[in-house]
Design a protein around this motif. Structure first.
Motif, PDB file in Angstrom:
ATOM      1  N   LEU A  32       0.800  -1.271   0.664  1.00 43.35           N
ATOM      2  CA  LEU A  32      -0.312   0.018   0.099  1.00 43.35           C
ATOM      3  C   LEU A  32       0.959   1.540  -0.108  1.00 43.35           C
ATOM      4  CD1 LEU A  32      -3.365   1.057  -0.491  1.00 43.35           C
ATOM      5  CD2 LEU A  32      -2.506   1.001   2.287  1.00 43.35           C
ATOM      6  N   VAL A  33       0.399   2.182  -0.808  1.00 47.55           N
ATOM      7  CA  VAL A  33       1.581   3.127  -0.984  1.00 47.55           C
ATOM      8  C   VAL A  33       0.581   4.628  -1.525  1.00 47.55           C
ATOM      9  CG1 VAL A  33       3.097   4.488  -2.683  1.00 47.55           C
ATOM     10  CG2 VAL A  33       3.340   2.124  -2.639  1.00 47.55           C
ATOM     11  N   ASP A  34       0.706   5.472  -0.259  1.00 50.39           N
ATOM     12  CA  ASP A  34       0.343   6.971  -0.249  1.00 50.39           C
ATOM     13  C   ASP A  34       1.379   7.578  -1.098  1.00 50.39           C
ATOM     14  OD1 ASP A  34       0.173   9.579   1.090  1.00 50.39           O
ATOM     15  OD2 ASP A  34      -0.572   8.967   2.320  1.00 50.39           O
ATOM     16  N   THR A  35       0.981   8.203  -1.996  1.00 42.46           N
ATOM     17  CA  THR A  35       1.884   9.370  -3.276  1.00 42.46           C
ATOM     18  C   THR A  35       1.282  10.326  -2.931  1.00 42.46           C
ATOM     19  OG1 THR A  35      -0.611   9.288  -4.619  1.00 42.46           O
ATOM     20  CG2 THR A  35       1.140   6.948  -4.872  1.00 42.46           C
ATOM     21  N   ARG A  36       0.740  10.821  -1.467  1.00 43.30           N
ATOM     22  CA  ARG A  36       1.325  12.568  -1.659  1.00 43.30           C
ATOM     23  C   ARG A  36       2.172  13.028  -0.795  1.00 43.30           C
ATOM     24  NH1 ARG A  36      -2.810  12.929   3.097  1.00 43.30           N
ATOM     25  NH2 ARG A  36      -1.732  11.375   4.080  1.00 43.30           N
ATOM     26  N   ARG A  37       1.966  14.621  -0.306  1.00 48.01           N
ATOM     27  CA  ARG A  37       3.543  15.397  -0.242  1.00 48.01           C
ATOM     28  C   ARG A  37       3.694  14.337   1.150  1.00 48.01           C
ATOM     29  NH1 ARG A  37       1.032  20.941  -2.899  1.00 48.01           N
ATOM     30  NH2 ARG A  37      -0.094  19.795  -0.951  1.00 48.01           N
ATOM     31  N   ALA A  49       0.963   1.502   5.400  1.00 48.55           N
ATOM     32  CA  ALA A  49       1.142   2.258   3.812  1.00 48.55           C
ATOM     33  C   ALA A  49       2.772   2.809   3.852  1.00 48.55           C
ATOM     34  CB  ALA A  49       0.404   3.379   3.637  1.00 48.55           C
ATOM     35  N   ILE A  50       3.250   2.442   2.643  1.00 49.94           N
ATOM     36  CA  ILE A  50       4.787   3.354   2.570  1.00 49.94           C
ATOM     37  C   ILE A  50       4.324   4.437   2.370  1.00 49.94           C
ATOM     38  CG2 ILE A  50       6.027   0.942   2.981  1.00 49.94           C
ATOM     39  CD1 ILE A  50       6.412   2.074  -0.961  1.00 49.94           C
ATOM     40  N   HIS A  51       5.279   5.454   2.072  1.00 48.53           N
ATOM     41  CA  HIS A  51       5.288   6.987   1.525  1.00 48.53           C
ATOM     42  C   HIS A  51       6.422   6.992   0.390  1.00 48.53           C
ATOM     43  CE1 HIS A  51       6.323  11.555   1.822  1.00 48.53           C
ATOM     44  NE2 HIS A  51       5.168  11.186   1.568  1.00 48.53           N
ATOM     45  N   LEU A  52       5.782   7.810  -0.939  1.00 47.43           N
ATOM     46  CA  LEU A  52       6.436   7.298  -2.093  1.00 47.43           C
ATOM     47  C   LEU A  52       5.196   8.205  -2.455  1.00 47.43           C
ATOM     48  CD1 LEU A  52       8.599   6.457  -3.799  1.00 47.43           C
ATOM     49  CD2 LEU A  52       7.309   4.557  -4.863  1.00 47.43           C
ATOM     50  N   PRO A  53       5.597   9.779  -2.705  1.00 48.49           N
ATOM     51  CA  PRO A  53       5.527  11.016  -3.366  1.00 48.49           C
ATOM     52  C   PRO A  53       5.202  10.547  -4.620  1.00 48.49           C
ATOM     53  CG  PRO A  53       6.345  11.620  -1.855  1.00 48.49           C
ATOM     54  CD  PRO A  53       7.059  10.201  -2.063  1.00 48.49           C
ATOM     55  N   THR A  54       4.540  11.189  -5.679  1.00 44.42           N
ATOM     56  CA  THR A  54       4.258  10.402  -7.082  1.00 44.42           C
ATOM     57  C   THR A  54       5.523  10.521  -8.456  1.00 44.42           C
ATOM     58  OG1 THR A  54       1.610  10.829  -6.894  1.00 44.42           O
ATOM     59  CG2 THR A  54       2.766  10.935  -9.403  1.00 44.42           C
ATOM     60  N   TRP A  76      -5.650  11.938  -1.643  1.00 42.83           N
ATOM     61  CA  TRP A  76      -6.495  12.738  -0.875  1.00 42.83           C
ATOM     62  C   TRP A  76      -7.426  11.546  -0.514  1.00 42.83           C
ATOM     63  CZ3 TRP A  76      -6.651  13.953   3.343  1.00 42.83           C
ATOM     64  CH2 TRP A  76      -7.935  14.874   4.272  1.00 42.83           C
ATOM     65  N   GLY A  77      -8.171  12.280  -2.071  1.00 43.52           N
ATOM     66  CA  GLY A  77      -9.660  11.548  -2.176  1.00 43.52           C
ATOM     67  C   GLY A  77     -10.176  12.015  -3.488  1.00 43.52           C
ATOM     68  N   PRO A  78     -11.638  11.516  -3.946  1.00 44.39           N
ATOM     69  CA  PRO A  78     -12.067  11.674  -4.745  1.00 44.39           C
ATOM     70  C   PRO A  78     -12.442  12.688  -5.402  1.00 44.39           C
ATOM     71  CG  PRO A  78     -13.745  11.444  -3.139  1.00 44.39           C
ATOM     72  CD  PRO A  78     -12.287  11.485  -2.405  1.00 44.39           C
ATOM     73  N   GLY A  79     -11.683  14.291  -5.186  1.00 41.42           N
ATOM     74  CA  GLY A  79     -11.059  14.750  -5.273  1.00 41.42           C
ATOM     75  C   GLY A  79     -10.078  15.571  -5.879  1.00 41.42           C
ATOM     76  N   CYS A  80      -9.239  14.589  -5.665  1.00 40.63           N
ATOM     77  CA  CYS A  80      -7.843  14.832  -6.549  1.00 40.63           C
ATOM     78  C   CYS A  80      -7.668  13.195  -7.208  1.00 40.63           C
ATOM     79  CB  CYS A  80      -7.352  14.584  -4.798  1.00 40.63           C
ATOM     80  SG  CYS A  80      -5.121  14.194  -5.059  1.00 40.63           S
TER      81      CYS A  80
END
Length: 143
Positions: A32-37, A49-54, A76-80
């Motif tokens: 599971l990868v969190d792609t945010r800043r 999750a691991i943190h790996l920005p896009t 973030w969510g459905p608006g992103c």
């Protein structure tokens, strides 16, 4: 079949909702990868999750995630659409990838645990977005 049904059938192969991720997370089988800043990650992320920005995926993914590993990305969510760009980056590297629809916003709104530097906390599930409640609780009457 028609074009619309073909599109939606294909789309479902590459998406997964937050409750399905939560149910499968303890069993492993994917990264599971969190792609945010960084600031967004620090604000709260899915435990495990691991943190790996896009923007870093093309360079860092091969050193962090073994080739061929199944990957689930979120932002973030459905608006992103950040997780869509991240999923594309992983797909272009050859990873089997799915996008967690709803992102961290709907993860939290479903009452699932969120981790920060202060630890892991679980908020109350928003009954407008989930039929899932605490064990033994009946689903919302709208379901």
């Amino acid at each position: 079949m028609n074009a619309a049904s073909d599109y939606f059938r294909a789309k479902l192969q590459f998406e997964i909702d937050v409750m399905d991720v939560a149910g499968a997370l303890s069993g492993g089988g994917f990264v599971l990868v969190d792609t945010r800043r960084r600031a967004s990650w620090d604000h709260g992320h899915v435990p495990g999750a691991i943190h790996l920005p896009t923007a870093e995926i093309p360079v860092r993914a091969p050193e962090l995630i073994p080739a061929g590993s199944r990957v689930v990305v979120y932002s973030w969510g459905p608006g992103c659409n950040g997780s869509t760009f991240a999923a594309l980056a992983f797909a272009e590297l050859g990873y089997p990838v799915r996008e967690m629809i709803g992102g961290i916003e709907y993860w939290a709104r479903n009452g699932l645990p969120v981790e920060t530097a202060d630890g892991v906390s679980t908020g109350e599930a928003d009954r407008l977005v989930t039929a899932h409640g605490p064990a033994g609780q009946e689903p919302h009457p709208r379901d």
